[in-house]
Design a protein around this motif. Sequence first.
Motif, mmCIF file in Angstrom:
data_model
loop_
_atom_site.group_PDB
_atom_site.id
_atom_site.type_symbol
_atom_site.label_atom_id
_atom_site.label_comp_id
_atom_site.label_asym_id
_atom_site.label_seq_id
_atom_site.Cartn_x
_atom_site.Cartn_y
_atom_site.Cartn_z
ATOM 1 N N GLU A 1 0.855 -1.185 0.000
ATOM 2 C CA GLU A 1 0.000 0.000 0.000
ATOM 3 C C GLU A 1 0.889 1.233 0.000
ATOM 4 O OE1 GLU A 1 -2.566 -0.290 3.377
ATOM 5 O OE2 GLU A 1 -3.928 -1.728 2.400
ATOM 6 N N LEU A 2 0.554 2.194 -0.889
ATOM 7 C CA LEU A 2 1.376 3.391 -1.015
ATOM 8 C C LEU A 2 0.493 4.623 -0.885
ATOM 9 C CD1 LEU A 2 2.250 1.266 -3.606
ATOM 10 C CD2 LEU A 2 4.260 2.717 -3.418
ATOM 11 N N ASP A 3 1.060 5.643 -0.292
ATOM 12 C CA ASP A 3 0.394 6.941 -0.194
ATOM 13 C C ASP A 3 1.029 7.847 -1.254
ATOM 14 O OD1 ASP A 3 -0.739 9.342 0.357
ATOM 15 O OD2 ASP A 3 -0.124 9.424 2.462
ATOM 16 N N THR A 4 0.340 7.964 -2.396
ATOM 17 C CA THR A 4 0.887 8.769 -3.497
ATOM 18 C C THR A 4 0.263 10.152 -3.567
ATOM 19 O OG1 THR A 4 -0.756 7.868 -5.033
ATOM 20 C CG2 THR A 4 1.348 6.696 -4.847
ATOM 21 N N SER A 5 -0.536 10.508 -2.555
ATOM 22 C CA SER A 5 -1.181 11.816 -2.568
ATOM 23 C C SER A 5 -0.143 12.920 -2.632
ATOM 24 C CB SER A 5 -2.069 11.991 -1.324
ATOM 25 O OG SER A 5 -1.297 11.836 -0.151
ATOM 26 N N GLY A 6 -0.355 13.817 -3.532
ATOM 27 C CA GLY A 6 0.585 14.936 -3.678
ATOM 28 C C GLY A 6 1.844 14.565 -4.423
ATOM 29 N N SER A 7 1.960 13.317 -4.859
ATOM 30 C CA SER A 7 3.192 12.881 -5.519
ATOM 31 C C SER A 7 3.042 12.777 -7.023
ATOM 32 C CB SER A 7 3.624 11.508 -4.982
ATOM 33 O OG SER A 7 3.842 11.567 -3.595
ATOM 34 N N VAL A 8 1.786 12.802 -7.512
ATOM 35 C CA VAL A 8 1.544 12.570 -8.928
ATOM 36 C C VAL A 8 0.926 13.805 -9.554
ATOM 37 C CG1 VAL A 8 0.352 11.127 -10.609
ATOM 38 C CG2 VAL A 8 1.189 10.112 -8.477
ATOM 39 N N ASP A 9 1.422 14.229 -10.698
ATOM 40 C CA ASP A 9 0.805 15.276 -11.505
ATOM 41 C C ASP A 9 -0.355 14.625 -12.237
ATOM 42 O OD1 ASP A 9 0.047 17.068 -13.470
ATOM 43 O OD2 ASP A 9 2.090 17.754 -13.862
ATOM 44 N N LEU A 10 -1.570 14.810 -11.684
ATOM 45 C CA LEU A 10 -2.726 14.063 -12.181
ATOM 46 C C LEU A 10 -3.014 14.356 -13.645
ATOM 47 C CD1 LEU A 10 -5.159 14.295 -9.129
ATOM 48 C CD2 LEU A 10 -3.591 12.454 -9.752
ATOM 49 N N ASP A 11 -2.916 15.602 -14.056
ATOM 50 C CA ASP A 11 -3.204 15.929 -15.458
ATOM 51 C C ASP A 11 -2.191 15.275 -16.393
ATOM 52 O OD1 ASP A 11 -5.418 17.397 -14.797
ATOM 53 O OD2 ASP A 11 -4.329 19.311 -14.694
ATOM 54 N N ALA A 12 -0.914 15.358 -16.020
ATOM 55 C CA ALA A 12 0.130 14.745 -16.854
ATOM 56 C C ALA A 12 -0.031 13.234 -16.890
ATOM 57 C CB ALA A 12 1.516 15.127 -16.321
ATOM 58 N N GLU A 13 -0.376 12.655 -15.715
ATOM 59 C CA GLU A 13 -0.554 11.205 -15.658
ATOM 60 C C GLU A 13 -1.737 10.773 -16.505
ATOM 61 O OE1 GLU A 13 -0.007 7.165 -14.299
ATOM 62 O OE2 GLU A 13 1.200 8.898 -14.856
ATOM 63 N N ARG A 14 -2.818 11.583 -16.460
ATOM 64 C CA ARG A 14 -4.005 11.246 -17.241
ATOM 65 C C ARG A 14 -3.695 11.299 -18.740
ATOM 66 N NH1 ARG A 14 -6.949 14.616 -14.999
ATOM 67 N NH2 ARG A 14 -7.869 13.276 -13.387
ATOM 68 N N ARG A 15 -2.946 12.298 -19.170
ATOM 69 C CA ARG A 15 -2.589 12.400 -20.598
ATOM 70 C C ARG A 15 -1.713 11.216 -21.028
ATOM 71 N NH1 ARG A 15 -2.021 17.899 -19.184
ATOM 72 N NH2 ARG A 15 0.259 17.662 -18.992
ATOM 73 N N ARG A 16 -0.797 10.845 -20.159
ATOM 74 C CA ARG A 16 0.074 9.704 -20.492
ATOM 75 C C ARG A 16 -0.730 8.418 -20.616
ATOM 76 N NH1 ARG A 16 2.654 5.551 -18.135
ATOM 77 N NH2 ARG A 16 1.716 5.966 -16.097
ATOM 78 N N LEU A 17 -1.631 8.205 -19.674
ATOM 79 C CA LEU A 17 -2.438 6.981 -19.696
ATOM 80 C C LEU A 17 -3.385 6.952 -20.887
ATOM 81 C CD1 LEU A 17 -3.237 6.640 -15.888
ATOM 82 C CD2 LEU A 17 -1.766 5.140 -17.257
ATOM 83 N N GLU A 18 -3.943 8.095 -21.246
ATOM 84 C CA GLU A 18 -4.835 8.142 -22.399
ATOM 85 C C GLU A 18 -4.081 7.788 -23.685
ATOM 86 O OE1 GLU A 18 -6.335 12.066 -22.092
ATOM 87 O OE2 GLU A 18 -8.023 11.508 -20.776
ATOM 88 N N LYS A 19 -2.861 8.250 -23.773
ATOM 89 C CA LYS A 19 -2.030 7.909 -24.938
ATOM 90 C C LYS A 19 -1.735 6.407 -24.976
ATOM 91 C CE LYS A 19 2.376 9.061 -27.161
ATOM 92 N NZ LYS A 19 3.624 9.866 -27.059
ATOM 93 N N ASP A 20 -1.399 5.851 -23.807
ATOM 94 C CA ASP A 20 -1.130 4.422 -23.729
ATOM 95 C C ASP A 20 -2.381 3.605 -24.038
ATOM 96 O OD1 ASP A 20 1.439 5.052 -23.058
ATOM 97 O OD2 ASP A 20 1.241 4.582 -20.924
ATOM 98 N N LEU A 21 -3.547 4.109 -23.573
ATOM 99 C CA LEU A 21 -4.796 3.391 -23.822
ATOM 100 C C LEU A 21 -5.113 3.356 -25.305
ATOM 101 C CD1 LEU A 21 -7.313 1.977 -22.756
ATOM 102 C CD2 LEU A 21 -8.377 4.245 -22.484
#
Length: 892
Positions: free
Chosen positions: A817-837
């Motif tokens: 279990e990891l606490d990633t709150s505040g550690s991830v740029d949600l918008d950048a992560e979402r764009r990356r995942l959408e590209k991968d999808l």
Amino acid sequence: MTSAASDNSRNRADALPKSWNPSEVEAEMYERWVADGYFTADTSTDKPGYSIVLPPPNVTGSLHMGHALDHTLMDTLSRRKRMQGFEVLWLPGMDHAGIATQNIVEKQLAVDGKTKEDFGRELFIDKVWDWKRESGGAIQWQMRALGDGVDWSRDRFTMDEGLSRAVQTIFKRLFEAGLIYRAERLVNWSPELRTAISDIEVKHEDVAGELVSLRYGSLDDSEPHVIVATTRVETMLGDTAVAVHPEDPRYRALIGTTLYHPITGRQIPIVADDYVDPEFGSGAVKITPAHDPNDFEMGLRHNLPMPTIMDERGRITDTGTEFDGMDRFEARVKVRERLAAEGRVVAEKRPYMHSVGHSERSGEAIEPRLSMQWWVKVETLAKAAGDAVRNGDTVIHPASQEPRWFDWVDNMHDWTISRQLWWGHRIPIWYGPEGEVVCVGPDETAPAGWVQDPDVLDTWFSSGLWPFSTMGWPDSTVELEKFYPTSVLVTGYDILFFWVARMMMFGTFVAEDPVLTAGKDDVAQVPFKDVFLHGLIRDQFGKKMSKSRGNGIDPLDWIRSYGADALRFTLARGAQPGGDLSVGEPHALASRSFVTKLFNATKFALMNGAHTGDLPARAELTDADRWIIDRLEEVRAEVDSAFDAYEFGKACEALYHFAWDELCDWYLELAKVQFAAEGSRAETTAVLLGNVLDSVLRLLHPVIPFVTESLWQALTGGESVVIATWPQATGVPTDETSARRISDAQRLITEIRRFRSDQGLADKQKVAAKLIGLDPADLTDQRASVANLARLTEPGDEFTATASLEIRLSAATVTVELDTSGSVDLDAERRRLEKDLAAAEKEFAATTTKLGNEAFLAKAPEPVVDKIKGRRDVAESEVIRISARLTELSAK
């Protein structure tokens, strides 16, 4: 806590350069090895002998990739055996290369408008010796650049006095045994070089020729006539018959009759011979016995005249026609023109691709020519060479090459050994005034007034004696007693027949010579116990290297750019028994990266105090310590087995992956945690790491000698790794528990790292985490390593699990279990995942469509279909995984 040994290691680390720059150290290091006598064989020691003779490169040559491969493999074997306690003799030398060397000197004379005849034989030979002293042997300094650990004190040359004695001795013995004779037979003739040349010096190439159909006999269709086709019209001047198949009904009535020769006017017979293919062309062939190998055999069968119609320069001669004095190619045109004018060319200049032999030295088309030459009768010699392999006296590696060996020696033709040159071993036959013939040995003189045969011996004759002539035969020497027969011959499979066969024939012929059997129990001597045949070097795309393709590689360029170690490792890593190997810039870069990785890792270890010494008891070691030394022992055994079987590539692969993947990428990272621990842990890690590196450097030294020498001296303070002992078996059983625990830790770290990457976390960013389900009895000691390498921190009071993953280990499933709150740029992560999808969905759609195509499924092989199904499954799982992750992000 530090030790004096660790402090010394740090000092030696400081003495190492910041980075490995081979051009700054290799040359000086090599000369020190030579000066210190590491490569000089000592015949007085009690150590068992191990010997290799270097296949002698031509004195005119330079190091090419084939040489570099040969030398790397021989040096690897020699260095390893020296470390294993053998007295090693790797004996170097060069071949006088009769044709090539004489050709070079003649061309130099031609610049001044001179020929060898202007100087006479003796003065010309003096000029060749002058050239040899001044310009020959450039390959020797290139060998030094490669790191060849040869015994330079025993350097040999095939024209040395001692080797010349050996040549005269073997010639006389063969002559007196009736195995050398003189006869007029068909040979490969080079009009430009004006000598017979060997089969190995003839390269066959497909060329576009002209197939011309000629009419022999009457021009009246009602009178006897025959149509024959030829690509060499000029040779019809030497025709002495026309041959047809005995069962060909078209010509049955003509067999035994004669036909009018359209130029010479002679009547030539029509003979029946099974060699003729009635389905090819007209079913009739002209026979020119003195200028075609097949025609020569038919000429013998039918007792036909064999007039030679070309002189030594390839000019038409003695035909009594207007074509006498013409060059063969000019005559080809003129003869055709005359025949065409007479109406005898039935089908003129039809394009025809055919194989034509060309001289490797001069590049010209060779001329089959009847010539008086000296020959070796090979039947009994070849049988003995074959039997030596059949009986196991000599073992060929790989065994798959044995059929080629037997096919050659069991069907060998007599060998023409005379060459019409001045540079070389002159044939020791003398002729008296009344036609007497005597063979003169090395300690004998010919009667006054007698004349020596003008020809010299084929270069392969003297190089065929190489394994024992270089050690002093026919005299008794300590080298022969200790080092003969040689241990192994390393060479390419492409000269298995031409050189290896000749050495085996001569070696078995003198097998019972007391000089060779002295002090030995087994009198069935052979020149070498093992023959290792490697393949050819090809470019990175698998194509054969050649000047015409422009894809050749100068090994010296690679040495200058990447270092000798990188070149050697590239070649050894690709070498397997009998298999070709492909090399290119990417391979050299990878090898240089490996050398750099080894240098940096060892320097890092030294800076942290790594040193050699007695290992602590295993009970004092961590799981990581026990795992790495156990893996080292497994790799050592694998490397020994591979080298013993001449599987150089397998040995190099094992060392590469152990050093890079396990030692550098895992143990050194785990060791960082141990170096930071309190108490004696750092010192224990330092000595263990030092001992592991010591063994790794020794195991790698035969292949990459320069960097391992520099690092080993810095690590151990020893004199030289060249004379260090080869790592021995420890006899300690593998600790399976430690191996399992480290495997679990590696999987845990790897999966967390992968998950972090999927979450878009920066590599160095630490994240609070809980490990749930971790068996305290298993991975408690690894918690610090897992946390350090996976960039995890202990959870605080405000810990909130925002992400989790399950990892199946050997004995349990661990939830992270990891606490990633505040550690991830949600918008950048979402764009990356959408590209991968989008990419995953595209792959899923494409594979689904293909698998739904019935026509494709009906034709495609099952493995292809299975591969596409696998791609679809992976794509589908990725779509599910990424979609789920995007759903999670949408809720935030």
